[in-house]
Design an enzyme around this catalytic site. Structure first.
Site: not given
Ligand code: NAD
Length: 257
Positions: A139, A152
């Site tokens: 991130s 985080y």
């Molecule tokens: P999201 O909540 O849509 O996806 C997260 C995924 O992780 C989901 O499929 C969820 O089911 C899964 N998950 C959660 N807990 C779990 C567990 N215990 N076991 C297995 N799977 C689990 O969120 P996202 O925004 O798509 O985030 C995905 C990644 O990208 C994360 O690591 C997040 O930190 C990172 N990220 C997101 C953003 C953003 O703006 N959306 C920005 C930077 C980084």
């Protein structure tokens, strides 16, 4: 660019960025393994539908990324992998004095320790085949901080450190390990927050996105799951053979500030 013959595991991929990455890898011809902690018919249907759409093999394997043994079992059940994308991640926001201990533990487990376990489980097969691509979805918070996101920010900085250490342990072996650092990405979860933010601030969609949600992103535009997916596919391409142990930001200039 073709990833035909390569098997990819994407953790946390039944929604958001993980699903976008799975989509991009499948479009490039890879077999994809989707994952989350649930085991619902729709999870398996999602994988089947994605595979059919791209003409690739696709499976959904449930595994809870808070549990080390399940992380390792995911890799074993898949039959190993050539491409490992550690994407599962969770967030919680609170001042550090009130930060619930169980939330700290869960965030460190999902965002950091799961990658330790899946990498350890996947590497022997990658080494045996002389090819592997590990991509950790970190991130902008792997490179900078924000208040009230101590767990985080700590977990994402640590994942960048893990990425560098694994890159050194695998250098010259046909294996690369890199971190992709997205800024604010337009996932369904983020999209769902827009109407509420519009109401609270009395602003139209474009203004609330530009002035409220994307204050820290100089482009004032969300990154997309397709762009993160495309970056992962690039890291799996021959052009990226010598790119290892580094971070690629997909953040509209956030970390340039
Ligand atoms: P999201 O909540 O849509 O996806 C997260 C995924 O992780 C989901 O499929 C969820 O089911 C899964 N998950 C959660 N807990 C779990 C567990 N215990 N076991 C297995 N799977 C689990 O969120 P996202 O925004 O798509 O985030 C995905 C990644 O990208 C994360 O690591 C997040 O930190 C990172 N990220 C997101 C953003 C953003 O703006 N959306 C920005 C930077 C980084």
């Amino acid at each position: 660019m073709t990833l035909v013959g390569k098997r990819a595991i994407i953790t946390g991929s039944n929604s958001g960025i993980g699903l976008g990455v799975a989509e991009a890898l499948a479009a490039a011809g890879a077999e994809v393994i989707l994952n989350s902690f649930t085991d619902r018919p729709e999870d398996h249907e999602l994988a089947a539908e994605l595979g059919a759409r791209h003409g690739v093999a696709a499976r959904y394997i449930p595994a809870d990324m808070t549990r080390g043994a399940e992380c390792r079992a995911l890799v074993a059940t898949a039959g190993g992998c050539d491409i490992l994308v550690n994407n599962a991640g969770i967030q919680f926001v609170s001042p550090i004095e009130e930060f619930p201990v169980e939330k700290w533990d869960a965030i460190l487990a999902v965002n950091l320790s799961s990658a330790f376990h899946t990498i350890a489980a996947a590497l022997p097969g990658m080494r045996a085949r002389g090819w592997g691509r590990i991509v950790d979805i970190a991130s902008a918070h792997g490179l900078t901080a924000s208040p009230y996101k101590s767990a985080y920010v700590a977990s994402k900085h640590a994942v960048v450190g893990l990425t560098r250490a694994v890159a050194l342990e695998t250098a010259g072996q046909g294996i690369t390990c890199n971190a992709v650092c997205p800024g604010y990405v337009l996932t369904p979860l983020v999209e769902a927050q827009i109407p509420e933010q519009m109401k609270v601030h009395g602003m139209d969609r474009e203004t609330v996105i530009r002035e409220v949600m994307l204050q820290r992103q100089p482009s004032r535009q969300f990154a997309t799951t397709e762009q993160v997916g495309g970056t992962v596919v690039f890291l799996c391409s021959p052009a990226a053979d010598q790119i290892t142990g580094t971070t690629i930001s997909v953040d509209g200039g956030w970390t340039a500030l």
